[in-house]
Design a protein around this motif. Structure first.
Motif, PDB file in Angstrom:
ATOM      1  N   ALA A  20       3.346   8.817   3.909  1.00 35.33           N
ATOM      2  CA  ALA A  20       4.502   8.321   3.156  1.00 35.33           C
ATOM      3  C   ALA A  20       4.585   9.011   1.797  1.00 35.33           C
ATOM      4  O   ALA A  20       5.655   9.432   1.348  1.00 35.33           O
ATOM      5  CB  ALA A  20       4.400   6.809   2.976  1.00 35.33           C
ATOM      6  N   VAL A  21       3.430   9.157   1.140  1.00 35.60           N
ATOM      7  CA  VAL A  21       3.426   9.796  -0.191  1.00 35.60           C
ATOM      8  C   VAL A  21       3.833  11.269  -0.054  1.00 35.60           C
ATOM      9  O   VAL A  21       4.654  11.787  -0.815  1.00 35.60           O
ATOM     10  CB  VAL A  21       2.038   9.645  -0.863  1.00 35.60           C
ATOM     11  CG1 VAL A  21       1.961  10.428  -2.159  1.00 35.60           C
ATOM     12  CG2 VAL A  21       1.721   8.166  -1.102  1.00 35.60           C
ATOM     13  N   LEU A  22       3.305  11.941   0.962  1.00 32.01           N
ATOM     14  CA  LEU A  22       3.639  13.362   1.134  1.00 32.01           C
ATOM     15  C   LEU A  22       5.126  13.520   1.483  1.00 32.01           C
ATOM     16  O   LEU A  22       5.788  14.447   1.004  1.00 32.01           O
ATOM     17  CB  LEU A  22       2.761  13.997   2.223  1.00 32.01           C
ATOM     18  CG  LEU A  22       1.266  14.075   1.891  1.00 32.01           C
ATOM     19  CD1 LEU A  22       0.477  14.652   3.067  1.00 32.01           C
ATOM     20  CD2 LEU A  22       0.994  14.904   0.630  1.00 32.01           C
ATOM     21  N   ARG A  71       0.820  -1.220   0.000  1.00 34.40           N
ATOM     22  CA  ARG A  71       0.000   0.000   0.000  1.00 34.40           C
ATOM     23  C   ARG A  71       0.855   1.271   0.000  1.00 34.40           C
ATOM     24  O   ARG A  71       0.451   2.288  -0.534  1.00 34.40           O
ATOM     25  CB  ARG A  71      -0.962  -0.020   1.195  1.00 34.40           C
ATOM     26  CG  ARG A  71      -0.274  -0.223   2.526  1.00 34.40           C
ATOM     27  CD  ARG A  71      -1.218  -0.205   3.706  1.00 34.40           C
ATOM     28  NE  ARG A  71      -2.171  -1.302   3.704  1.00 34.40           N
ATOM     29  CZ  ARG A  71      -3.217  -1.375   4.513  1.00 34.40           C
ATOM     30  NH1 ARG A  71      -3.435  -0.421   5.405  1.00 34.40           N
ATOM     31  NH2 ARG A  71      -4.033  -2.374   4.454  1.00 34.40           N
ATOM     32  N   VAL A  72       2.059   1.237   0.609  1.00 29.91           N
ATOM     33  CA  VAL A  72       2.943   2.414   0.546  1.00 29.91           C
ATOM     34  C   VAL A  72       3.884   2.338  -0.636  1.00 29.91           C
ATOM     35  O   VAL A  72       4.192   3.350  -1.268  1.00 29.91           O
ATOM     36  CB  VAL A  72       3.835   2.623   1.809  1.00 29.91           C
ATOM     37  CG1 VAL A  72       3.202   3.481   2.810  1.00 29.91           C
ATOM     38  CG2 VAL A  72       4.361   1.374   2.413  1.00 29.91           C
ATOM     39  N   VAL A  73       4.329   1.131  -0.946  1.00 29.79           N
ATOM     40  CA  VAL A  73       5.360   0.988  -1.970  1.00 29.79           C
ATOM     41  C   VAL A  73       4.797   1.276  -3.373  1.00 29.79           C
ATOM     42  O   VAL A  73       5.480   1.841  -4.230  1.00 29.79           O
ATOM     43  CB  VAL A  73       5.991  -0.422  -1.854  1.00 29.79           C
ATOM     44  CG1 VAL A  73       6.865  -0.738  -3.041  1.00 29.79           C
ATOM     45  CG2 VAL A  73       6.799  -0.503  -0.555  1.00 29.79           C
ATOM     46  N   LYS A  74       3.533   0.938  -3.585  1.00 32.50           N
ATOM     47  CA  LYS A  74       2.916   1.132  -4.908  1.00 32.50           C
ATOM     48  C   LYS A  74       2.992   2.606  -5.348  1.00 32.50           C
ATOM     49  O   LYS A  74       3.547   2.905  -6.408  1.00 32.50           O
ATOM     50  CB  LYS A  74       1.468   0.651  -4.853  1.00 32.50           C
ATOM     51  CG  LYS A  74       0.948   0.160  -6.159  1.00 32.50           C
ATOM     52  CD  LYS A  74      -0.367  -0.555  -5.925  1.00 32.50           C
ATOM     53  CE  LYS A  74      -1.053  -0.794  -7.239  1.00 32.50           C
ATOM     54  NZ  LYS A  74      -2.372  -1.385  -7.044  1.00 32.50           N
ATOM     55  N   PRO A  75       2.480   3.558  -4.558  1.00 27.29           N
ATOM     56  CA  PRO A  75       2.591   4.950  -5.009  1.00 27.29           C
ATOM     57  C   PRO A  75       4.038   5.437  -5.079  1.00 27.29           C
ATOM     58  O   PRO A  75       4.382   6.236  -5.962  1.00 27.29           O
ATOM     59  CB  PRO A  75       1.803   5.733  -3.951  1.00 27.29           C
ATOM     60  CG  PRO A  75       1.670   4.829  -2.772  1.00 27.29           C
ATOM     61  CD  PRO A  75       1.689   3.442  -3.321  1.00 27.29           C
ATOM     62  N   LEU A  76       4.903   4.927  -4.192  1.00 35.63           N
ATOM     63  CA  LEU A  76       6.304   5.376  -4.224  1.00 35.63           C
ATOM     64  C   LEU A  76       6.984   4.915  -5.512  1.00 35.63           C
ATOM     65  O   LEU A  76       7.761   5.654  -6.125  1.00 35.63           O
ATOM     66  CB  LEU A  76       7.059   4.862  -2.994  1.00 35.63           C
ATOM     67  CG  LEU A  76       6.539   5.363  -1.634  1.00 35.63           C
ATOM     68  CD1 LEU A  76       7.298   4.729  -0.473  1.00 35.63           C
ATOM     69  CD2 LEU A  76       6.600   6.891  -1.528  1.00 35.63           C
ATOM     70  N   ARG A  77       6.648   3.692  -5.954  1.00 41.57           N
ATOM     71  CA  ARG A  77       7.220   3.224  -7.233  1.00 41.57           C
ATOM     72  C   ARG A  77       6.730   4.103  -8.375  1.00 41.57           C
ATOM     73  O   ARG A  77       7.482   4.441  -9.288  1.00 41.57           O
ATOM     74  CB  ARG A  77       6.822   1.764  -7.488  1.00 41.57           C
ATOM     75  CG  ARG A  77       7.638   0.777  -6.658  1.00 41.57           C
ATOM     76  CD  ARG A  77       7.179  -0.642  -6.908  1.00 41.57           C
ATOM     77  NE  ARG A  77       7.948  -1.607  -6.137  1.00 41.57           N
ATOM     78  CZ  ARG A  77       7.513  -2.798  -5.769  1.00 41.57           C
ATOM     79  NH1 ARG A  77       6.294  -3.198  -6.126  1.00 41.57           N
ATOM     80  NH2 ARG A  77       8.263  -3.623  -5.087  1.00 41.57           N
ATOM     81  N   LEU A  78       5.455   4.491  -8.306  1.00 41.92           N
ATOM     82  CA  LEU A  78       4.921   5.374  -9.361  1.00 41.92           C
ATOM     83  C   LEU A  78       5.665   6.705  -9.400  1.00 41.92           C
ATOM     84  O   LEU A  78       5.755   7.350 -10.436  1.00 41.92           O
ATOM     85  CB  LEU A  78       3.444   5.668  -9.093  1.00 41.92           C
ATOM     86  CG  LEU A  78       2.429   4.707  -9.664  1.00 41.92           C
ATOM     87  CD1 LEU A  78       1.024   5.168  -9.300  1.00 41.92           C
ATOM     88  CD2 LEU A  78       2.584   4.632 -11.187  1.00 41.92           C
ATOM     89  N   MET A  79       6.185   7.118  -8.252  1.00 44.19           N
ATOM     90  CA  MET A  79       6.936   8.383  -8.201  1.00 44.19           C
ATOM     91  C   MET A  79       8.369   8.204  -8.721  1.00 44.19           C
ATOM     92  O   MET A  79       9.126   9.150  -8.798  1.00 44.19           O
ATOM     93  CB  MET A  79       6.979   8.902  -6.753  1.00 44.19           C
ATOM     94  CG  MET A  79       5.617   9.288  -6.215  1.00 44.19           C
ATOM     95  SD  MET A  79       5.670   9.775  -4.467  1.00 44.19           S
ATOM     96  CE  MET A  79       6.170  11.494  -4.615  1.00 44.19           C
ATOM     97  N   GLY A  80       8.741   6.958  -9.001  1.00 41.08           N
ATOM     98  CA  GLY A  80      10.070   6.706  -9.560  1.00 41.08           C
ATOM     99  C   GLY A  80      11.002   6.001  -8.591  1.00 41.08           C
ATOM    100  O   GLY A  80      12.173   5.775  -8.918  1.00 41.08           O
ATOM    101  N   ALA A  81      10.523   5.650  -7.412  1.00 41.28           N
ATOM    102  CA  ALA A  81      11.394   4.981  -6.446  1.00 41.28           C
ATOM    103  C   ALA A  81      11.589   3.522  -6.839  1.00 41.28           C
ATOM    104  O   ALA A  81      10.698   2.910  -7.425  1.00 41.28           O
ATOM    105  CB  ALA A  81      10.779   5.059  -5.054  1.00 41.28           C
ATOM    106  N   SER A  82      12.771   3.009  -6.514  1.00 45.45           N
ATOM    107  CA  SER A  82      13.055   1.607  -6.800  1.00 45.45           C
ATOM    108  C   SER A  82      13.092   0.862  -5.460  1.00 45.45           C
ATOM    109  O   SER A  82      13.998   1.049  -4.658  1.00 45.45           O
ATOM    110  CB  SER A  82      14.390   1.537  -7.531  1.00 45.45           C
ATOM    111  OG  SER A  82      14.868   0.238  -7.511  1.00 45.45           O
ATOM    112  N   ILE A  83      12.045   0.061  -5.237  1.00 45.52           N
ATOM    113  CA  ILE A  83      11.868  -0.551  -3.918  1.00 45.52           C
ATOM    114  C   ILE A  83      11.524  -2.029  -4.065  1.00 45.52           C
ATOM    115  O   ILE A  83      10.716  -2.396  -4.917  1.00 45.52           O
ATOM    116  CB  ILE A  83      10.718   0.156  -3.142  1.00 45.52           C
ATOM    117  CG1 ILE A  83      10.970   1.650  -3.088  1.00 45.52           C
ATOM    118  CG2 ILE A  83      10.560  -0.427  -1.736  1.00 45.52           C
ATOM    119  CD1 ILE A  83       9.977   2.435  -2.263  1.00 45.52           C
TER     120      ILE A  83
END
Ligand code: S3P
Length: 471
Positions: free
Chosen positions: A174-176, A127-139
């Motif tokens: 987390a997204v903010l 639930r946190v990693v999905k939007p962070l990956r969309l922002m370009g993070a590699s997780i």
């Protein structure tokens, strides 16, 4: 391992009393203080194990944090001032540390690994990693989308607008937090109001925060400035004593400087609908947080209610203690829309229902809630399932049970409310903490061995054992 043994109270609960500082606000103070420029001073910061996990994460990244009692000074190093940690970061039992730090570390130019205890390692992280990956993070996550979380270095993140699929302040935050490292505006849209401390504190630290119709937006790459903040008493900790005072005849208890931010205090609305009443004395703002001295007197008798599911996110941590009030009320209480409780420190629908049954209360467990028939708690033994809020809730049940109640495995209480037993005794609850020497040793042994290679070496642990024995 420690247990609580609670005896029925035979007099009301009294006093002015102040519970420790707010856990959610304390985590965020540590985070923003560390990435702000200059010094921040936090008074009444919660020094429970969860907030220690967040503080240790920043210490591992080179941030100096000085602590005198519950006053904490943080020497912030600015948005890009963190150093790569030398070891994986251990978040212990703390979901807030792991999820919020995922957002923060997603924007760093170094690799970070976050891991936690058995309970945290079973909680959903996609639930946190999905939007962070969309922002370009590699997780990377485990195959079951849980911790350990491996966050690879990121050159730059892109801002996004993320509509929360599940009502979660941790995901929103987390997204903010990741958005702080992206150029432009990052927004989160929520259809159900969740706690708003990230937005209000970011504003206090100097970030431009906009809110409109359930959408919150922040401007990335804003430099934050260190702040002095007095943390309100934690509503979620006060909640145990609020219910205890309502249920124990003859009580007149005032809980001082307690946060009553409307995104947190839904429990009061529900208890009022059940027949409880409160006096909101000396209402004021501490920083941007609404607080009051909350006077609670015992109530003639609560009545069961059907809880409106839209209010659940504003009382998400208070469902176990509401269940205790419901079990002592006349009639039936129906809880729906709480499916995410199954993803907390324990499966809280299941652990609450098992505890109620152990004390002879009739309850129906449903996929997204429970139906509780009011009755009389018997004595008995309840397991906390390693969950602090379950342990404290059933301690309160013991105060109105027909004979003593034992709650097993209550060491977890120190994650959010160190000193709970002392506070309970101060207001008049009859609560003993018991521990067998072997249990205590084996619990500590597991804990120590869990840290080997992650945080401490065996030599450091042996030194700590020696200190404990000598001191
Ligand atoms: C918290 C948010 C809530 C809550 C938790 C603290 C926070 O979790 O249950 O105890 O500080 O943001 P969710 O975001 O998973 O609902």
């Amino acid at each position: 391992m420690k247990n609580f043994r609670i005896y029925p109270s035979n007099s009301g609960l009294t006093g002015p009393h102040e519970v420790p500082g707010d856990k959610s606000i304390s985590h965020r103070c540590v985070i923003f203080g560390s990435i702000a420029n200059g010094e921040s001073n936090f008074k009444n910061l919660l020094l429970g194990e969860d907030v220690h996990a967040t503080m240790n994460a920043f210490r591992a990244c080179g941030i100096q944090i000085d602590q005198t009692d519950n006053n904490v000074k943080i020497h912030g190093k600015g948005l890009f001032g963190l150093k790569p940690p030398e070891r994986p970061i251990h978040c212990g039992n703390s979901g807030t540390s792991m999820r919020l730090l995922s957002g923060l570390f997603a924007g760093q130019s170094f690799e970070t690994v976050l891991h936690g205890d058995d309970s945290l390692s079973a909680r959903p992280m996609l639930r946190v990693v999905k939007p962070l990956r969309l922002m370009g993070a590699s997780i990377e996550l485990s195959e079951s989308n849980t911790a350990p979380i491996v966050i690879h270095p990121t050159r730059h993140l892109c801002p996004i607008t993320w509509k929360l699929p599940v009502a979660s302040a941790q995901v929103k935050s987390a997204v903010l937090l990741a958005g702080m490292f992206a150029y432009g505006q990052t927004s989160v849209i929520e259809s159900q109001l969740t706690r708003n401390h990230t937005g209000t504190l970011l504003q206090s630290f100097g970030c431009d925060v906009r809110r409109r119709n359930g959408k919150i937006s922040i401007s990335g790459r804003t430099e934050l400035t260190g702040q002095d903040i007095l943390v309100p008493a934690d509503f979620s900790s006060a909640a145990f004593f609020i219910v205890a005072a309502l249920l124990n005849p003859g009580s007149d208890l005032t809980l001082e400087s307690v946060g009553i931010n409307p995104t947190r205090s839904g429990l009061l609305t529900v208890l009022e609908a059940m027949g409880g009443s409160f006096e909101y004395l000396n209402k004021r703002e501490l920083g941007r947080e609404l607080v009051c001295d909350l006077r609670v007197r015992s109530c003639e008798g609560l009545s069961g209610t059907a809880v409106d599911p839209s209010i659940i996110p504003t009382m998400i941590d208070e469902i176990p203690i509401l269940a205790i009030a419901a079990a002592a009320a006349k009639g039936q209480t129906v809880l729906t829309g709480c499916a995410d409780l199954r993803n907390k420190e324990s499966d809280r629908i299941q652990s609450t229902c098992r505890g109620l049954e152990a004390l002879n209360i009739s309850v129906q467990e449903n996929a997204d809630g429970m139906i509780i028939d009011g009755g009389q708690f018997s004595g008995g033994t309840v397991d906390s399932y390693g969950d602090h809020r379950i342990a404290m809730s059933f301690a309160i049940a013991g105060s109105i049970a027909s004979s003593p109640v034992v709650v097993n495995n209550v060491d977890c209480v120190s994650t959010s409310f160190p000193g709970f037993a002392r506070c309970a005794a101060d207001i008049g609850l009859k609560l003993e903490v018991t521990a067998s020497a072997w249990n205590a040793f084996s619990h500590r042994y597991n804990w120590w061995s869990g840290w080997v290679g992650q945080k401490y070496s065996w030599t450091e642990i042996v030194a700590e054992v020696r200190l404990e024995i000598s001191g």
